[in-house]
Design a protein around this motif. Structure first.
Motif, PDB file in Angstrom:
ATOM      1  N   THR A 160      50.626 106.927  32.283  1.00 25.61           N
ATOM      2  CA  THR A 160      51.581 105.892  31.863  1.00 25.61           C
ATOM      3  C   THR A 160      50.875 104.541  31.878  1.00 25.61           C
ATOM      4  O   THR A 160      49.857 104.374  32.543  1.00 25.61           O
ATOM      5  N   GLY A 161      51.421 103.595  31.146  1.00 25.57           N
ATOM      6  CA  GLY A 161      50.754 102.298  31.014  1.00 25.57           C
ATOM      7  C   GLY A 161      49.423 102.485  30.306  1.00 25.57           C
ATOM      8  O   GLY A 161      48.447 101.773  30.549  1.00 25.57           O
ATOM      9  N   ALA A 162      49.376 103.471  29.402  1.00 30.01           N
ATOM     10  CA  ALA A 162      48.105 103.925  28.822  1.00 30.01           C
ATOM     11  C   ALA A 162      47.467 102.902  27.898  1.00 30.01           C
ATOM     12  O   ALA A 162      46.265 102.964  27.655  1.00 30.01           O
ATOM     13  N   SER A 163      48.253 101.967  27.390  1.00 29.37           N
ATOM     14  CA  SER A 163      47.655 100.951  26.516  1.00 29.37           C
ATOM     15  C   SER A 163      47.361  99.665  27.278  1.00 29.37           C
ATOM     16  O   SER A 163      46.983  98.659  26.681  1.00 29.37           O
ATOM     17  N   GLY A 164      47.524  99.707  28.584  1.00 25.06           N
ATOM     18  CA  GLY A 164      47.276  98.525  29.408  1.00 25.06           C
ATOM     19  C   GLY A 164      45.803  98.348  29.740  1.00 25.06           C
ATOM     20  O   GLY A 164      44.945  99.150  29.353  1.00 25.06           O
ATOM     21  N   PHE A 165      45.525  97.306  30.470  1.00 26.89           N
ATOM     22  CA  PHE A 165      44.164  96.905  30.856  1.00 26.89           C
ATOM     23  C   PHE A 165      43.410  98.048  31.552  1.00 26.89           C
ATOM     24  O   PHE A 165      42.313  98.439  31.131  1.00 26.89           O
ATOM     25  N   VAL A 166      44.011  98.641  32.547  1.00 29.19           N
ATOM     26  CA  VAL A 166      43.363  99.750  33.257  1.00 29.19           C
ATOM     27  C   VAL A 166      43.608 101.067  32.520  1.00 29.19           C
ATOM     28  O   VAL A 166      42.731 101.923  32.418  1.00 29.19           O
ATOM     29  N   GLY A 167      44.832 101.212  31.980  1.00 30.91           N
ATOM     30  CA  GLY A 167      45.238 102.481  31.376  1.00 30.91           C
ATOM     31  C   GLY A 167      44.324 102.936  30.255  1.00 30.91           C
ATOM     32  O   GLY A 167      43.972 104.113  30.161  1.00 30.91           O
ATOM     33  N   ARG A 168      43.940 101.991  29.391  1.00 32.80           N
ATOM     34  CA  ARG A 168      43.117 102.422  28.250  1.00 32.80           C
ATOM     35  C   ARG A 168      41.739 102.918  28.702  1.00 32.80           C
ATOM     36  O   ARG A 168      41.159 103.812  28.069  1.00 32.80           O
ATOM     37  N   GLN A 169      41.223 102.391  29.802  1.00 29.08           N
ATOM     38  CA  GLN A 169      39.957 102.891  30.354  1.00 29.08           C
ATOM     39  C   GLN A 169      40.147 104.290  30.936  1.00 29.08           C
ATOM     40  O   GLN A 169      39.282 105.152  30.818  1.00 29.08           O
ATOM     41  N   VAL A 170      41.274 104.465  31.584  1.00 30.56           N
ATOM     42  CA  VAL A 170      41.575 105.783  32.172  1.00 30.56           C
ATOM     43  C   VAL A 170      41.655 106.831  31.064  1.00 30.56           C
ATOM     44  O   VAL A 170      41.066 107.917  31.165  1.00 30.56           O
ATOM     45  N   VAL A 171      42.382 106.484  30.003  1.00 22.97           N
ATOM     46  CA  VAL A 171      42.534 107.428  28.883  1.00 22.97           C
ATOM     47  C   VAL A 171      41.168 107.772  28.294  1.00 22.97           C
ATOM     48  O   VAL A 171      40.849 108.949  28.065  1.00 22.97           O
TER      49      VAL A 171
END
Lengths: 297, 297
Positions: free
Chosen positions: B7-18
């Motif tokens: 969740t929050g996948a398009s956020g600052f941390v989220g996109r790196q996680v994805v």
């Protein structure tokens, strides 16, 4: 007259709340999981279903919310994971209530939020909040979040910490019904030593206290109790005398649980300052409970 | 390879996680509020809508959950009432995740849960949790409830307390992008005295730490930081040197906020014990951020 939503409306405290609100002429919307009540506008639903609480509030648009629903299954509720679902549902309700113009919310807490290892007289401001159980921890977390929500939205949210309610529809395994039940059947009433001091309050007086807090403009935590230490032995002996069954009492037959404190009562000054007065004293309250159980056992 | 919901996948941390999860070959389901990403299976929805999180989880049935979504609007999120909605949504997600066979959840917390008036080196076990803001209080309440939920259901729930992440897609008003932005435009970079010691970590290393915690069987709170005190002045001066713009630095032009502690860093021993290692040191991390912003300002 106000439009009031009561959750847990078919429960022990909820049905008294509904009855008193109806008697006062309010438009009462009763959210119930199972049983259906006569009198209020009934909304039968599972409040734990995500989205159910918000949809109900959007439909009813209540001015006041008395949120009593929570897991209450005897022997289970202290440690049930469902407690966490009730935190979530309580927040969902509160958010929807505020969003749809709600004016005063009353949520129900418990003396289980307090540290029980202290002096035993609980004050809202000074007694540490140190719940020992998942139930108490979830109630306390809900309180903290509800209080914060009220502050951030400038909406009054009252938190009613119930101590020891008794009366009609109490769960049969609890002290007053268990003693009455045994004695009415002519069976021995197996008790602990009975020296514990507790704050017993008739459920009708608990309900009137919640309704008092729902008047509007009321914020923060309120202990819901009579404020008098009552020895459990006195309760049990009174019931036995009324039933001429003192020979059936067996004090000391059951050990006291380790976490069962000798003294646990409410400082109720904050509640009294709201203008609330109980209708029952201990004897008239127990008489009422006795009369109610007599017809049912 | 696992089915992972972020969740929050398009956020600052989220996109790196994805990005890192995709690179490792996982089936990645990305829940986003607004922007759409390339690569993962995207579920665009408003997670704050009651019932939305539960419905998504029922559809995806993830084995691992990395829950990063939260209100993050700069200047607003510290005191927004939406923080309470994120507590509710986090619980809804977690309950649905467990109910549909989830194996390991990682939820994201913050150094804002800690008491900042203490010694400044935060230990998961011993530093008091005393959040000073609605954001910190809601994160901390979520942690307590998520931890309890994990215990009651015997499901591992890890709580990742992020300290100070920087790197691509950071909000432009924050320290690193603000300094880079000013210097790239040839404008003065107005700074505080810069003597504060902070725990800066490149966002890609924050992401790899979260993924490390999602491996399975991981419980409790983990500080996500490099564990080294970095003087902000050193960061600012390094960036200026790389841009030949030291003459544009104005230290002392901005007062330090009253609640801004001189030292705030993570004891990261517990995270290191999980086998995590950062990829960037301070200079290579800042170089990376600089390269990214260069192309965009």
């Amino acid at each position: 007259m106000a439009r009031v939503l009561v959750t847990g409306a078919s429960g022990f405290v909820g049905r008294q709340v509904v009855e008193q609100l109806l008697a006062a002429g309010h438009e009462v919307h009763a959210a119930c999981g199972r049983q259906v009540l006569d009198g209020p506008i009934v909304h039968q639903l599972d409040l734990l279903e995500p989205g159910a609480a918000a949809a109900l509030v959007a439909r009813v648009r209540p001015q006041r919310l008395l949120h009593l629903a929570w897991c209450a299954k005897p022997g289970v509720y202290w440690t049930s994971p469902e407690n966490i679902g009730w935190v979530r549902t309580s927040l969902e309700l509160l958010e929807a209530f505020q969003c749809h113009g709600g004016e005063q919310a009353v949520l129900v807490g418990s003396c289980a939020e307090y540290d029980w290892s202290g002096e035993g007289v609980c004050h809202e401001d000074s007694t540490p909040l140190l719940p020992a159980t998942p139930y108490g921890r979830c109630k306390n977390a809900t309180r903290e979040l509800a209080e914060l929500f009220g502050q951030l939205h400038d909406m009054p949210v009252a938190w009613a910490r119930i101590f020891h309610a008794y009366g009609p529809y109490e769960a049969p395994g609890r002290l007053v019904p268990a003693v009455i039940g045994a004695l009415l059947k002519g069976e021995p009433a197996r008790c602990s030593h009975g020296e514990q001091l507790r704050d017993l309050l008739h459920v009708a007086d608990v309900a009137s206290a919640l309704i008092q807090l729902a008047q509007g403009g009321v914020q923060g935590a309120f202990n819901i109790g009579g404020g008098q230490p009552i020895r459990l032995r006195e309760v049990i002996e009174y019931l036995a005398r009324q039933l001429n069954a003192e020979h059936l009492l067996q004090f000391g037959a059951i050990p006291v649980a380790l976490n069962d404190p000798p003294l646990l009562i409410a400082d109720n000054q904050r509640l009294l300052a709201q203008g609330w007065q109980p209708r029952f004293d201990l004897h008239s309250g127990l008489d009422d409970a006795l009369a109610w159980w007599r017809g049912r056992i």
